[in-house]
Scaffold this active site. Structure first.
Site, PDB file in Angstrom:
ATOM      1  N   ASP A  64      -4.129  27.962 -41.561  1.00  0.00           N
ATOM      2  CA  ASP A  64      -3.855  26.530 -41.599  1.00  0.00           C
ATOM      3  C   ASP A  64      -4.259  25.966 -40.225  1.00  0.00           C
ATOM      4  O   ASP A  64      -3.662  26.335 -39.205  1.00  0.00           O
ATOM      5  CB  ASP A  64      -2.345  26.363 -41.853  1.00  0.00           C
ATOM      6  CG  ASP A  64      -1.912  24.908 -41.840  1.00  0.00           C
ATOM      7  OD1 ASP A  64      -2.677  24.053 -41.357  1.00  0.00           O
ATOM      8  OD2 ASP A  64      -0.795  24.647 -42.308  1.00  0.00           O
ATOM      9  N   TYR A 157      -7.040   7.974 -41.658  1.00  0.00           N
ATOM     10  CA  TYR A 157      -8.295   8.733 -41.775  1.00  0.00           C
ATOM     11  C   TYR A 157      -9.327   8.205 -40.759  1.00  0.00           C
ATOM     12  O   TYR A 157      -9.988   8.983 -40.066  1.00  0.00           O
ATOM     13  CB  TYR A 157      -8.812   8.584 -43.208  1.00  0.00           C
ATOM     14  CG  TYR A 157     -10.014   9.421 -43.590  1.00  0.00           C
ATOM     15  CD1 TYR A 157      -9.899  10.793 -43.748  1.00  0.00           C
ATOM     16  CD2 TYR A 157     -11.254   8.836 -43.819  1.00  0.00           C
ATOM     17  CE1 TYR A 157     -10.991  11.564 -44.135  1.00  0.00           C
ATOM     18  CE2 TYR A 157     -12.346   9.588 -44.210  1.00  0.00           C
ATOM     19  CZ  TYR A 157     -12.215  10.948 -44.371  1.00  0.00           C
ATOM     20  OH  TYR A 157     -13.301  11.709 -44.761  1.00  0.00           O
TER      21      TYR A 157
HETATM   22  C1  BGC Z   1     -14.294   9.773 -47.798  1.00  0.00           C
HETATM   23  C2  BGC Z   1     -14.513   9.339 -49.227  1.00  0.00           C
HETATM   24  C3  BGC Z   1     -15.314   8.045 -49.271  1.00  0.00           C
HETATM   25  C4  BGC Z   1     -16.578   8.205 -48.463  1.00  0.00           C
HETATM   26  C5  BGC Z   1     -17.430   6.939 -48.422  1.00  0.00           C
HETATM   27  C6  BGC Z   1     -15.602   9.819 -47.069  1.00  0.00           C
HETATM   28  O1  BGC Z   1     -15.369  10.166 -45.739  1.00  0.00           O
HETATM   29  O2  BGC Z   1     -13.699  11.060 -47.778  1.00  0.00           O
HETATM   30  O3  BGC Z   1     -13.254   9.163 -49.845  1.00  0.00           O
HETATM   31  O4  BGC Z   1     -15.646   7.711 -50.619  1.00  0.00           O
HETATM   32  O5  BGC Z   1     -16.247   8.560 -47.143  1.00  0.00           O
HETATM   33  O6  BGC Z   1     -16.696   5.801 -48.126  1.00  0.00           O
END
Ligand code: BGC
Length: 256
Positions: A64, A157
């Protein structure tokens, strides 16, 4: 072509999606691969089998990346089992969707721990061994177009991937004198388990496809080709950059 004969690669999150594609590609081109996974072992087994079928060698390790002991174990296993670790691919990643004002501490911590803290300390363990052995190395982080581009509903993210971009830029300077290169690969919309809900939502998927100039989702193989280049001798003079693999999405973005 067996560009990675005699080389040892660690690939995190190699039991599915992009990581699986990368591990298979490096393995098929001759690298000995530490196939990291967390959770279910079936995917990692598939990856190992694909590598072995191509005449390569893989070693599955459950680790992990959010745990220091586990990341150290990945690097130690590579050295014990195969005598070195020359290539590190920080691929493992997660995303959690929520309005900014609804985001929980637990979700924020998970995303940041897997996507940023993990690569930070795994890279540290990887570099320490190379520095002590006076050996060169290659690091490739699987980032995202969202290291640069907004993604409403995915603030944590975006933070993690933006952080990964700056970590890469900083380490290019700190690790260059050791002969270690570091680059990011920034995929766009790739058909993998992280996109499961998008792939199952036809109207949303079709709207996204309209925004991709090349008219299709990417594949793990599309990403693996760039990673293999960055890990190869051809990229000896390449460090500190991000390479976007997105079918043109970033130039034409409208996902919502
Ligand atoms: C994400 C996806 C997204 C893509 C384009 C990626 O980094 O994991 O969920 O669809 O980017 O936006």
């Amino acid at each position: 072509m067996r560009r990675f004969q005699g080389k040892v690669a660690i690939v995190t999150g190699a039991g599915s999606g992009i990581g699986q594609g990368i591990a298979e590609r490096l393995g098929c081109e001759g690298a000995k691969v530490i196939v990291d996974y967390v959770g279910s072992p079936e995917g990692a087994k598939q990856t190992e089998e694909a590598i072995e079928k191509a005449g390569g060698e893989g070693k599955i390790v459950q680790a992990d990346v959010t745990r220091i002991n586990d990341v150290e174990c990945l690097v130690d296993t590579a050295w014990q089992q195969f005598g070195s670790a020359d290539i590190l691919v920080n691929n493992a990643g997660v995303e959690k969707k929520s309005e900014f004002w609804e985001t929980t501490e637990a979700d924020y911590d998970l995303v940041m721990s897997v996507n940023l803290r993990g690569p930070f300390f795994l890279t540290q363990a990887f570099v320490r061994r190379l520095r002590d052995a006076k050996r060169p190395g290659r690091i490739v982080n699987i980032s995202s177009v969202h290291e640069d581009m907004v993604f409403p509903g995915f603030a944590s993210y975006c933070c993690s991937k933006g952080g990964l971009r700056m970590l890469m830029r900083d380490l290019a300077v700190e690790l260059g004198p050791l002969g270690i290169t570091i680059n990011n690969v920034a995929p766009g919309a790739i058909a993998t388990p992280i996109n499961k809900s998008l792939l199952e939502d036809k109207p949303k998927l079709n709207a996204l496809l309209k925004n991709i100039p090349l008219g299709r989702m990417g594949t793990p193989e599309d990403v693996a080709g760039m990673v293999a280049y960055l890990a190869s001798d051809d990229a000896a003079y390449v460090t500190g950059s991000t390479f976007v693999i997105d079918g043109g999405l970033m130039r034409n973005y409208k996902e919502q």
